[in-house]
Design a protein around this motif. Structure first.
Motif, PDB file in Angstrom:
ATOM      1  N   PRO A 244       0.810  -1.219   0.000  1.00 26.48           N
ATOM      2  CA  PRO A 244       0.000   0.000   0.000  1.00 26.48           C
ATOM      3  C   PRO A 244       0.846   1.273   0.000  1.00 26.48           C
ATOM      4  N   GLY A 245       2.090   1.175   0.481  1.00 23.98           N
ATOM      5  CA  GLY A 245       2.974   2.339   0.481  1.00 23.98           C
ATOM      6  C   GLY A 245       3.370   2.802  -0.903  1.00 23.98           C
ATOM      7  N   ASP A 246       3.109   1.967  -1.933  1.00 25.69           N
ATOM      8  CA  ASP A 246       3.426   2.345  -3.303  1.00 25.69           C
ATOM      9  C   ASP A 246       2.330   3.173  -3.955  1.00 25.69           C
ATOM     10  N   VAL A 247       1.202   3.342  -3.276  1.00 26.30           N
ATOM     11  CA  VAL A 247       0.097   4.115  -3.844  1.00 26.30           C
ATOM     12  C   VAL A 247       0.469   5.594  -3.881  1.00 26.30           C
ATOM     13  N   GLN A 248       0.442   6.169  -5.056  1.00 25.77           N
ATOM     14  CA  GLN A 248       0.782   7.574  -5.238  1.00 25.77           C
ATOM     15  C   GLN A 248      -0.450   8.461  -5.382  1.00 25.77           C
ATOM     16  N   ALA A 249      -1.589   7.888  -5.670  1.00 24.23           N
ATOM     17  CA  ALA A 249      -2.807   8.651  -5.901  1.00 24.23           C
ATOM     18  C   ALA A 249      -3.319   9.278  -4.607  1.00 24.23           C
ATOM     19  N   GLU A 250      -4.099  10.330  -4.748  1.00 24.13           N
ATOM     20  CA  GLU A 250      -4.710  10.997  -3.599  1.00 24.13           C
ATOM     21  C   GLU A 250      -5.762  10.074  -2.994  1.00 24.13           C
ATOM     22  N   THR A 251      -5.569   9.685  -1.737  1.00 23.05           N
ATOM     23  CA  THR A 251      -6.369   8.610  -1.151  1.00 23.05           C
ATOM     24  C   THR A 251      -7.113   9.071   0.088  1.00 23.05           C
ATOM     25  N   VAL A 252      -8.384   8.659   0.174  1.00 23.58           N
ATOM     26  CA  VAL A 252      -9.169   8.876   1.379  1.00 23.58           C
ATOM     27  C   VAL A 252      -9.610   7.520   1.911  1.00 23.58           C
TER      28      VAL A 252
END
Length: 307
Positions: A244-252
């Motif tokens: 999950p640390g690879d997610v670059q998108a704006e996340t809520v």
């Protein structure tokens, strides 16, 4: 059932449900829970009030999608890659028709679907700019939530050949399929298998929600319990296959404060694991928080599209 099917390069067929304006510039992908299928719309009024094209895919063994191929382990990342392949093909198909959309989409996942949404964002950053994770349990080793005897069973199944593991777990989950098939109408389908509890009584008063959930479960078990068994194996018996640390998108990260399955501790884990993620907890709501929060999800994934 899904309103169309898409054939992957591998030859496996995937059921796809589309909602909203097919020519809208903003595409939103929704990843269903386990058990579940693509036919579920969390809030049709909110979906209709947005200038969006909503796309959902049945994961293998659910709805209109072929099961996992023989000898293949069910996989979160492969389910995410199916979405990527569909979207890339959609762009190739729509270009000659004059449909021009942004290169990126927004993606949401409810419960087990949240893991698929995150895997998609981690593996295909060129396709996504915003993510919403709703009521998704964290890894059991980080925030324990799976009963020890069930995790022990999953660990044992993880050492078996995939077809043996899938067959054994499907047999153990046949009761869920039988209960859904025995229900007299969509509104009578038992919803406890979706994590619905006392805190969701208010949510189930929302117009049409009980029937929409029942319709989704009927579709989910059309092929029997193999779909949900595959999902369970994908996140309990083997590593998730992405960080999950690879997610670059704006996340809520959105959760229900009264959710006994994936409450605040789970949301807080994702907030820490995903760079710059925001956490929002909805008071007095349980695992069916998706119905109440769908408008908020769409406002995050597709800002500026409200009609």
């Amino acid at each position: 059932m899904a309103n169309l099917t898409f054939t992957l390069r591998s030859g496996r067929r995937v059921g796809v449900t589309t909602l909203g304006d097919p020519s809208a510039s903003r595409v939103v992908v929704f990843c269903h829970p386990a058990p579940g299928s693509s036919v579920f719309d969390p809030d049709p009024d909110e979906s209709a009030d947005r200038d969006v094209h909503i796309v959902a895919l049945d994961r293998p063994g659910y709805g209109s999608s072929d099961p996992w191929p023989f000898g293949t382990w069910p996989s979160i990342v492969r389910a995410a890659d199916d979405i990527a392949e569909y979207l890339r093909d959609l762009k190739r198909f729509e270009g000659p028709l004059g449909v021009v959309r942004p290169a990126t989409v927004g993606i949401a996942g409810w419960s087990a679907g949240g893991r698929v949404a995150l895997a998609f964002a981690a593996r295909h950053p060129d396709l996504v700019d915003r993510v919403a994770v709703v009521a998704t349990p964290a890894p059991n080793e980080q925030v324990p939530w799976i009963p020890p005897e069930l995790q022990k069973l999953s660990d044992e199944l993880g050492q078996q050949p995939p077809d043996v593991a899938l067959s054994r777990l499907s047999g153990m989950m046949q009761g869920q399929a039988d209960a859904v098939h025995a229900a007299d109408g969509e509104g009578a389908v038992p919803l406890d298998m979706l994590g619905a509890g006392p805190a969701d009584a208010g949510a189930l008063q929302r117009r049409g929600l009980r029937d929409r959930l029942g319709r989704m479960l009927i579709d989910a078990f059309r092929q029997g319990p193999a779909g949900v068994a595959g999902d369970v194996l994908s996140y309990t018996a083997r590593p998730w296959g992405f960080d999950p640390g690879d997610v670059q998108a704006e996340t809520v990260i959105i959760g229900g404060q009264a959710d006994p399955l994936a409450g605040q501790a789970h949301a807080a884990w994702y907030q820490k694991a995903i760079p710059d993620a925001r956490m929002e907890m909805v008071p007095g709501v349980g695992h069916l928080v998706i119905a109440q929060a769908w408008g908020r999800v769409l406002s995050h994934l597709a800002p500026g599209t409200a009609s």
